[in-house]
Design a protein around this motif. Sequence first.
Motif, PDB file in Angstrom:
ATOM      1  N   GLU A 183     -24.495 -16.958 -11.007  1.00  0.00           N
ATOM      2  CA  GLU A 183     -25.676 -16.933 -10.432  1.00  0.00           C
ATOM      3  C   GLU A 183     -25.536 -18.282  -9.392  1.00  0.00           C
ATOM      4  OE1 GLU A 183     -27.454 -14.288  -9.975  1.00  0.00           O
ATOM      5  OE2 GLU A 183     -28.760 -15.581  -8.405  1.00  0.00           O
ATOM      6  N   VAL A 184     -25.079 -19.406  -9.691  1.00  0.00           N
ATOM      7  CA  VAL A 184     -25.036 -20.424  -9.080  1.00  0.00           C
ATOM      8  C   VAL A 184     -24.200 -20.351  -7.760  1.00  0.00           C
ATOM      9  CG1 VAL A 184     -23.240 -21.746 -10.117  1.00  0.00           C
ATOM     10  CG2 VAL A 184     -24.884 -23.235  -8.995  1.00  0.00           C
ATOM     11  N   LEU A 185     -23.112 -19.300  -7.788  1.00  0.00           N
ATOM     12  CA  LEU A 185     -22.351 -19.171  -6.520  1.00  0.00           C
ATOM     13  C   LEU A 185     -23.033 -18.322  -5.634  1.00  0.00           C
ATOM     14  CD1 LEU A 185     -18.785 -18.597  -8.203  1.00  0.00           C
ATOM     15  CD2 LEU A 185     -19.770 -20.765  -7.334  1.00  0.00           C
ATOM     16  N   VAL A 186     -23.816 -17.522  -6.102  1.00  0.00           N
ATOM     17  CA  VAL A 186     -24.596 -16.478  -5.046  1.00  0.00           C
ATOM     18  C   VAL A 186     -25.723 -17.491  -4.688  1.00  0.00           C
ATOM     19  CG1 VAL A 186     -26.389 -14.773  -5.117  1.00  0.00           C
ATOM     20  CG2 VAL A 186     -24.471 -14.531  -6.661  1.00  0.00           C
ATOM     21  N   LEU A 192     -25.822 -21.468   2.162  1.00  0.00           N
ATOM     22  CA  LEU A 192     -24.869 -21.493   3.154  1.00  0.00           C
ATOM     23  C   LEU A 192     -25.451 -20.613   4.363  1.00  0.00           C
ATOM     24  CD1 LEU A 192     -21.818 -22.365   1.173  1.00  0.00           C
ATOM     25  CD2 LEU A 192     -22.911 -24.185   2.503  1.00  0.00           C
ATOM     26  N   GLY A 193     -26.209 -19.749   4.084  1.00  0.00           N
ATOM     27  CA  GLY A 193     -26.628 -18.787   5.226  1.00  0.00           C
ATOM     28  C   GLY A 193     -25.945 -17.565   5.179  1.00  0.00           C
ATOM     29  N   TRP A 201     -18.940  -9.794  -0.300  1.00  0.00           N
ATOM     30  CA  TRP A 201     -17.599  -9.684   0.058  1.00  0.00           C
ATOM     31  C   TRP A 201     -16.944 -10.932  -0.546  1.00  0.00           C
ATOM     32  CZ3 TRP A 201     -14.229  -5.951   0.925  1.00  0.00           C
ATOM     33  CH2 TRP A 201     -12.974  -6.521   1.390  1.00  0.00           C
ATOM     34  N   HIS A 202     -17.628 -11.886  -0.070  1.00  0.00           N
ATOM     35  CA  HIS A 202     -17.060 -13.193  -0.433  1.00  0.00           C
ATOM     36  C   HIS A 202     -17.292 -13.661  -1.731  1.00  0.00           C
ATOM     37  CE1 HIS A 202     -15.640 -14.092   3.580  1.00  0.00           C
ATOM     38  NE2 HIS A 202     -16.659 -13.335   4.053  1.00  0.00           N
ATOM     39  N   VAL A 203     -18.367 -13.387  -2.629  1.00  0.00           N
ATOM     40  CA  VAL A 203     -18.659 -13.928  -3.649  1.00  0.00           C
ATOM     41  C   VAL A 203     -18.636 -12.634  -4.816  1.00  0.00           C
ATOM     42  CG1 VAL A 203     -20.376 -15.061  -5.338  1.00  0.00           C
ATOM     43  CG2 VAL A 203     -20.242 -15.454  -2.680  1.00  0.00           C
ATOM     44  N   VAL A 204     -19.267 -11.601  -4.879  1.00  0.00           N
ATOM     45  CA  VAL A 204     -19.343 -10.636  -6.003  1.00  0.00           C
ATOM     46  C   VAL A 204     -17.981 -10.018  -6.189  1.00  0.00           C
ATOM     47  CG1 VAL A 204     -20.285  -8.590  -6.808  1.00  0.00           C
ATOM     48  CG2 VAL A 204     -21.655 -10.312  -5.507  1.00  0.00           C
ATOM     49  N   ILE A 205     -17.125  -9.796  -5.231  1.00  0.00           N
ATOM     50  CA  ILE A 205     -15.957  -9.098  -5.300  1.00  0.00           C
ATOM     51  C   ILE A 205     -14.841  -9.970  -5.973  1.00  0.00           C
ATOM     52  CG2 ILE A 205     -14.075  -7.664  -4.347  1.00  0.00           C
ATOM     53  CD1 ILE A 205     -16.093  -6.363  -2.655  1.00  0.00           C
ATOM     54  N   PRO A 206     -14.597 -11.097  -5.223  1.00  0.00           N
ATOM     55  CA  PRO A 206     -13.695 -12.157  -6.014  1.00  0.00           C
ATOM     56  C   PRO A 206     -14.070 -12.368  -7.222  1.00  0.00           C
ATOM     57  CG  PRO A 206     -14.545 -12.842  -3.740  1.00  0.00           C
ATOM     58  CD  PRO A 206     -15.489 -11.520  -3.896  1.00  0.00           C
ATOM     59  N   ALA A 207     -15.356 -12.484  -7.733  1.00  0.00           N
ATOM     60  CA  ALA A 207     -15.720 -13.090  -8.840  1.00  0.00           C
ATOM     61  C   ALA A 207     -15.244 -11.888 -10.077  1.00  0.00           C
ATOM     62  CB  ALA A 207     -17.181 -13.303  -8.795  1.00  0.00           C
TER      63      ALA A 207
END
Lengths: 288, 285
Positions: A183-186, A192-193, A201-207
Amino acid sequence: MSVEANLDLGDVDEHELPAGSPHLVADLRDKLMATGRSWGVRVFAVLIGLGLWYWAARVHLDFYIRFDNVPSPVIVGEAFWRHLHETKFYIHILVSMRRILFGYILAAVVGIFLGLIMGRSRFARDFLTPYIELLRPIPAVAWIPLAILMWPTEESSIIYITFLGALFPIVLNTIHGVEQTPEVLVRAAQSLGARRVQIFWHVVIPAALPSIAAGLAIGMGVSWFSLLAGEIISGQYGIGYFTWNAYSLIIYPDIVVGMLMIGLLGTFCTYGVRLLTYPLLAWQRRAR
Amino acid sequence: MVAQVVKLEKPAHSTLPSPAPRVPPQKGHVLINRVAVIFGRGAGAHAAVEETSLDIAPGEFVCLLGPSGCGKSTLLNCVAGYVAPTRGSVTVDDVPVTKPGPDRGMVFQQYSLFPWKTVLDNVAFGPRVAGRHDGEAIARTFLDMVGLSRFAKRYPGELSGGMQQRVGIARALANYPSVLLMDEPFGALDAQTRVMMQENLLRIWSEFGITVLFVTHDIDEALFLADRVLVMSASPGRVIADLAVPLARPRSPEIATEDAFIRLKRQCLERIRVESMRAFDQMNQ
């Protein structure tokens, strides 16, 4: 800012960092030796298995499990060697590979897509879970009659069965991966906007990628696992058909040849999947 | 209110770079207007933050100091936009806060870098999602500022905790926020690294003149960093003291041995003690 301050920090960094590798050659040698030992053990293990099999077949072992009708590895090896010189054997393999390829790629696309939306949307999850849970325990063989009835061609019903085999592990692992997104990454991405799509795309899929990669590897195995059931339908070709046909004609060595071939091809394809997903997970291997 | 900062000459032996002549900051005015946060409903409801009003001036360094569970992080999260106040409102430069945004840079306690992105791509993330094409150049500037240019191509997992936090600060700053929100950012670091990080942060702050809202439970850390320390107390969470820290800048860790520092620390401890005694008495009634 001053240069000294930078250097100052730089000095501390060296202490903070893990020990570098000034002994690159030595490291490489150690690594190679470890790999060599590892493979040595594997080959040795296979040889032990073959030896036990040979011995059990030779003495017609009858100790609860019976080996009196099991062909010995020598006979199976001879049969295998013979088939290796027949074009037909390769056609069986190629036909099976093509079916796996279609069914599996379809399962990967559909499975990852379903997994992603089920992992992120409560509605999608509630809507689809009953289907996934209900259909998942049904073995591939049980699908044969319906598959024949539902699909227009023999080929499409076989592909459907291999597709189903691969689908469930891929869906479940993708959901699992998406759920594990910290959650902290989300939150960091939000502050960061990043917008919803960007977070996806940048957080959920790579995680979720490590888990998706695991699902893809398992799915490939299950896909081969289901192949024999699918190819019972087939009237002519496929390594599953080859095995089933040998059983119908009571050619024992060929049954084992077919079984081992499925095992080998499954291993080979799973390895291929791991190889393809390997570069995507580089960041994991470089963590301390 | 703004703390009275007494400017003194920088000691000659200081290794800190001299701060650029400071233009009074224009941005970063945080107004917390009668904010209350209540978690839960009915009988299970409890006030995480009791009605609180704060006026934080542009460029001010404010520490929220208090024990765990006193609602200091909740208050910070209201400013960040992660928690919607049950009552009241937060504005930053007269714009009401409704959700997280790049105008308020956030630094978390730990492990908040994207582990699958290189250090450079982590820092460039903000500018890039904003559609800027010079994300990499911006990222390099800020990595240079925190002294980590050489690690641009590394992954976060290859860095120590202190280095990761410096990347986290660079990443938050790369959006040129008007406020920097920090939630116990150095709490997980060892004592030596923490002191280095604190000095580093003060240097960056003096260069940027950015408003900083810094949550900590460490009195020494709060006094060393802040212009102003807000002491919070638990159940319900509220601000019980608003102390100005008129210590000279730039500050070095030796400041902790000076009389003025010790007096302030005693003052802080007294407030906290009185408050905890009162809470203790209330519980036993």
